[in-house]
Design a protein around this motif. Structure first.
Motif, PDB file in Angstrom:
ATOM      1  N   GLY A 107       0.814  -1.212   0.000  1.00 19.84           N
ATOM      2  CA  GLY A 107       0.000   0.000   0.000  1.00 19.84           C
ATOM      3  C   GLY A 107       0.844   1.256   0.000  1.00 19.84           C
ATOM      4  O   GLY A 107       2.061   1.217   0.231  1.00 19.84           O
ATOM      5  N   PRO A 108       0.217   2.423  -0.227  1.00 21.96           N
ATOM      6  CA  PRO A 108       0.970   3.681  -0.282  1.00 21.96           C
ATOM      7  C   PRO A 108       1.550   4.108   1.069  1.00 21.96           C
ATOM      8  O   PRO A 108       2.508   4.860   1.116  1.00 21.96           O
ATOM      9  N   ASN A 109       0.991   3.622   2.166  1.00 24.98           N
ATOM     10  CA  ASN A 109       1.468   4.008   3.498  1.00 24.98           C
ATOM     11  C   ASN A 109       2.340   2.935   4.151  1.00 24.98           C
ATOM     12  O   ASN A 109       2.616   3.010   5.341  1.00 24.98           O
ATOM     13  N   ASP A 110       2.781   1.960   3.388  1.00 25.15           N
ATOM     14  CA  ASP A 110       3.580   0.865   3.936  1.00 25.15           C
ATOM     15  C   ASP A 110       5.060   1.231   3.968  1.00 25.15           C
ATOM     16  O   ASP A 110       5.550   1.985   3.139  1.00 25.15           O
ATOM     17  N   TYR A 111       5.750   0.670   4.961  1.00 27.36           N
ATOM     18  CA  TYR A 111       7.194   0.846   5.113  1.00 27.36           C
ATOM     19  C   TYR A 111       7.884  -0.451   4.719  1.00 27.36           C
ATOM     20  O   TYR A 111       7.371  -1.530   4.962  1.00 27.36           O
ATOM     21  N   LYS A 112       9.084  -0.304   4.159  1.00 28.41           N
ATOM     22  CA  LYS A 112       9.884  -1.489   3.866  1.00 28.41           C
ATOM     23  C   LYS A 112      10.560  -1.900   5.170  1.00 28.41           C
ATOM     24  O   LYS A 112      11.417  -1.201   5.701  1.00 28.41           O
ATOM     25  N   LEU A 113      10.156  -3.054   5.694  1.00 26.60           N
ATOM     26  CA  LEU A 113      10.688  -3.540   6.961  1.00 26.60           C
ATOM     27  C   LEU A 113      12.019  -4.261   6.780  1.00 26.60           C
ATOM     28  O   LEU A 113      12.863  -4.229   7.668  1.00 26.60           O
ATOM     29  N   ALA A 114      12.189  -4.910   5.650  1.00 28.24           N
ATOM     30  CA  ALA A 114      13.431  -5.657   5.414  1.00 28.24           C
ATOM     31  C   ALA A 114      13.639  -5.859   3.925  1.00 28.24           C
ATOM     32  O   ALA A 114      12.680  -5.948   3.161  1.00 28.24           O
ATOM     33  N   LYS A 115      14.899  -5.893   3.541  1.00 26.68           N
ATOM     34  CA  LYS A 115      15.295  -6.269   2.181  1.00 26.68           C
ATOM     35  C   LYS A 115      16.561  -7.093   2.330  1.00 26.68           C
ATOM     36  O   LYS A 115      17.611  -6.586   2.717  1.00 26.68           O
ATOM     37  N   ASP A 116      16.435  -8.384   2.049  1.00 27.39           N
ATOM     38  CA  ASP A 116      17.551  -9.306   2.241  1.00 27.39           C
ATOM     39  C   ASP A 116      17.778 -10.137   0.991  1.00 27.39           C
ATOM     40  O   ASP A 116      16.846 -10.429   0.239  1.00 27.39           O
ATOM     41  N   THR A 155       2.272  -6.409   5.653  1.00 25.18           N
ATOM     42  CA  THR A 155       1.204  -6.269   4.660  1.00 25.18           C
ATOM     43  C   THR A 155       1.532  -6.991   3.363  1.00 25.18           C
ATOM     44  O   THR A 155       0.619  -7.397   2.640  1.00 25.18           O
ATOM     45  N   ALA A 156       2.817  -7.146   3.052  1.00 25.41           N
ATOM     46  CA  ALA A 156       3.198  -7.811   1.805  1.00 25.41           C
ATOM     47  C   ALA A 156       4.607  -8.384   1.904  1.00 25.41           C
ATOM     48  O   ALA A 156       5.462  -7.836   2.599  1.00 25.41           O
ATOM     49  N   GLU A 169      11.769  -8.847   0.001  1.00 27.63           N
ATOM     50  CA  GLU A 169      11.388  -7.548   0.551  1.00 27.63           C
ATOM     51  C   GLU A 169      10.121  -7.747   1.368  1.00 27.63           C
ATOM     52  O   GLU A 169       9.166  -8.370   0.905  1.00 27.63           O
ATOM     53  N   ILE A 170      10.138  -7.206   2.601  1.00 36.16           N
ATOM     54  CA  ILE A 170       8.969  -7.327   3.479  1.00 36.16           C
ATOM     55  C   ILE A 170       8.469  -5.930   3.791  1.00 36.16           C
ATOM     56  O   ILE A 170       9.241  -5.057   4.200  1.00 36.16           O
ATOM     57  N   TRP A 171       7.173  -5.733   3.558  1.00 39.86           N
ATOM     58  CA  TRP A 171       6.527  -4.441   3.746  1.00 39.86           C
ATOM     59  C   TRP A 171       5.504  -4.534   4.873  1.00 39.86           C
ATOM     60  O   TRP A 171       4.888  -5.588   5.079  1.00 39.86           O
ATOM     61  N   GLY A 172       5.312  -3.443   5.612  1.00 40.84           N
ATOM     62  CA  GLY A 172       4.338  -3.453   6.705  1.00 40.84           C
ATOM     63  C   GLY A 172       3.993  -2.056   7.161  1.00 40.84           C
ATOM     64  O   GLY A 172       4.528  -1.066   6.701  1.00 40.84           O
ATOM     65  N   ARG A 173       3.059  -2.004   8.113  1.00 38.64           N
ATOM     66  CA  ARG A 173       2.667  -0.728   8.740  1.00 38.64           C
ATOM     67  C   ARG A 173       2.203  -0.955  10.148  1.00 38.64           C
ATOM     68  O   ARG A 173       1.896  -2.021  10.575  1.00 38.64           O
TER      69      ARG A 173
END
Length: 117
Positions: free
Chosen positions: A30-39, A69-70, A113-117
């Motif tokens: 989503g547009p308000n999601d943060y990238k929590l991890a990129k490994d 979220t993704a 890549e893990i995205w969340g909010r």
């Protein structure tokens, strides 16, 4: 005239799956999601063997942990890429476990890549 067309379709059906990469997306970014991890997840090939690798995502502070979220998996190989399976967690939870499996005689080379909010 029918036979050359059939041969062409048969060759395309055989070649296209080997050229396709194994990219996955669980959930929605989503547009308000943060990238929590990129490994990067990788494991070298070994002749004649299937390689497996487990990737575990945990957040350090469980009280302030964001909700996933993704999860996006990008295969860096153009052919003979590894498959990924979401074993546990994922969108709607605080953590995730992924299992990567290569084709016989090939390695693993993916980006998670893990995205969340």
């Amino acid at each position: 005239m029918k036979y050359p067309t059939l041969i062409l379709f048969a060759l395309a059906a055989y070649a296209l799956p080997t050229l396709a990469s194994n990219d996955y997306l669980w959930g929605e970014i989503g547009p308000n999601d943060y990238k929590l991890a990129k490994d990067s997840v990788s494991k070298a090939f070994f002749v004649g063997l299937v390689q497996t690798k487990k990737y575990v995502f945990k957040q350090s502070d469980n009280l302030n942990a964001l909700t996933i979220t993704a999860i996006k998996v990008t295969d860096k190989k153009k052919s003979h890429g590894a498959t990924a399976v979401l074993v546990s967690g994922g969108p709607g939870s605080k953590g995730a476990t992924l299992k990567f499996t290569s084709e016989r005689g090939y390695g693993i080379s993916d980006i998670v890549e893990i995205w969340g909010r």
